[in-house]
Write a protein that holds these residues in place. Sequence first.
Motif, PDB file in Angstrom:
ATOM      1  N   UNK A 191       0.628  -1.322  -0.045  1.00 30.31           N
ATOM      2  CA  UNK A 191      -0.003  -0.004  -0.062  1.00 30.31           C
ATOM      3  C   UNK A 191       0.862   1.196   0.044  1.00 30.31           C
ATOM      4  N   UNK A 192       2.071   1.276   0.670  1.00 26.20           N
ATOM      5  CA  UNK A 192       3.050   2.272   0.701  1.00 26.20           C
ATOM      6  C   UNK A 192       3.360   2.947  -0.705  1.00 26.20           C
ATOM      7  N   UNK A 193       3.604   1.977  -1.572  1.00 28.05           N
ATOM      8  CA  UNK A 193       4.186   2.176  -2.578  1.00 28.05           C
ATOM      9  C   UNK A 193       3.324   2.609  -4.042  1.00 28.05           C
ATOM     10  N   UNK A 194       2.170   1.651  -3.691  1.00 29.11           N
ATOM     11  CA  UNK A 194       1.177   1.976  -4.618  1.00 29.11           C
ATOM     12  C   UNK A 194       0.363   3.482  -4.339  1.00 29.11           C
ATOM     13  N   UNK A 195       0.299   3.909  -3.274  1.00 24.18           N
ATOM     14  CA  UNK A 195      -0.282   5.072  -3.018  1.00 24.18           C
ATOM     15  C   UNK A 195       0.858   6.335  -3.307  1.00 24.18           C
ATOM     16  N   UNK A 196       2.171   6.003  -3.059  1.00 17.84           N
ATOM     17  CA  UNK A 196       3.014   7.120  -3.322  1.00 17.84           C
ATOM     18  C   UNK A 196       3.193   7.032  -4.743  1.00 17.84           C
ATOM     19  N   UNK A 197       3.625   5.818  -5.372  1.00 16.82           N
ATOM     20  CA  UNK A 197       4.003   6.263  -6.849  1.00 16.82           C
ATOM     21  C   UNK A 197       2.568   6.235  -7.698  1.00 16.82           C
TER      22      UNK A 197
ATOM     23  N   UNK B 176      -6.420   1.654  -4.533  1.00 22.44           N
ATOM     24  CA  UNK B 176      -5.057   1.368  -4.412  1.00 22.44           C
ATOM     25  C   UNK B 176      -4.790   0.462  -3.014  1.00 22.44           C
ATOM     26  N   UNK B 177      -5.286   0.963  -1.981  1.00 20.81           N
ATOM     27  CA  UNK B 177      -5.080  -0.046  -0.738  1.00 20.81           C
ATOM     28  C   UNK B 177      -5.822  -1.350  -0.848  1.00 20.81           C
ATOM     29  N   UNK B 178      -7.133  -1.362  -1.452  1.00 15.55           N
ATOM     30  CA  UNK B 178      -7.446  -2.910  -1.430  1.00 15.55           C
ATOM     31  C   UNK B 178      -6.771  -3.495  -2.658  1.00 15.55           C
TER      32      UNK B 178
ATOM     33  N   UNK C 293       9.650  -1.999  -0.770  1.00 18.74           N
ATOM     34  CA  UNK C 293       8.256  -2.485  -0.477  1.00 18.74           C
ATOM     35  C   UNK C 293       8.423  -3.593   0.633  1.00 18.74           C
ATOM     36  N   UNK C 294       8.980  -4.728   0.282  1.00 20.35           N
ATOM     37  CA  UNK C 294       9.120  -5.620   1.377  1.00 20.35           C
ATOM     38  C   UNK C 294       9.633  -5.294   2.559  1.00 20.35           C
ATOM     39  N   UNK C 295      10.863  -4.355   2.672  1.00 14.52           N
ATOM     40  CA  UNK C 295      11.219  -4.244   3.870  1.00 14.52           C
ATOM     41  C   UNK C 295      10.123  -3.268   4.785  1.00 14.52           C
ATOM     42  N   UNK C 296       9.390  -2.408   4.117  1.00 16.91           N
ATOM     43  CA  UNK C 296       8.264  -1.769   4.831  1.00 16.91           C
ATOM     44  C   UNK C 296       7.219  -2.779   5.532  1.00 16.91           C
TER      45      UNK C 296
END
Length: 201
Positions: free
Chosen positions: A76-82, A185-187, A161-164
């Motif tokens: 979710x972090x990277x889908x939202x940011x990117x 995006x979160x879904x 992403x995997x680190x987060x």
Amino acid sequence: MIISTPPVDDVRGHAADMYADDIAEDGFVFGHTRAMAVNPEAHEAFLALIRAIVPSIGVRVYEAATLGAARAIGSGHCLLAHGRKSLRADVVDEKGLSSFAHGDDSGFDDAERAVIRYAEKLSSDPGSMTDADTVALREAGFSDRQIVDITLAAGARNHFSRSLLALAVPLDEVPGLEPSLARSLVEAARAGGERRPTADR
């Protein structure tokens, strides 16, 4: 997230720059920035890798690889940011990004869709990849250098992403995304997470 992250008033050097960039852009420091600021030298090296990748493939292809990897990983972090970065860079419009969140990549061109598929496979089942996957990128018009850099872009997203996800970094709201698009995006991230293999499956 149980790790202790550097307080805003205590950061120096690159970590201070990381915090300052978030505050200047959005008025607060994201959880993922705080987590990566625990080892700012590693974050600086990550950015150097990205700077070495993007020139040969361009922002559009880099973002396609990033989004494809992030969706497969369930980040979710990277889908939202990117997702936001892709909108701002005119890589895809809101309708295309919403469709992407629902598994429809038609908002991207043919070459970018090939990149998304490649990044998804690298991120979900890399052991099954063969020369045929590379050939698909070559047939989409990419050079050897570009194929390597697309691979590095997807691999770099896996690292970040995997680190987060491993650190259970909380997901922050990303300003500037329409709420229903952010939810989609979160879904999409949750759906990707459900597809990730675990020890129980």
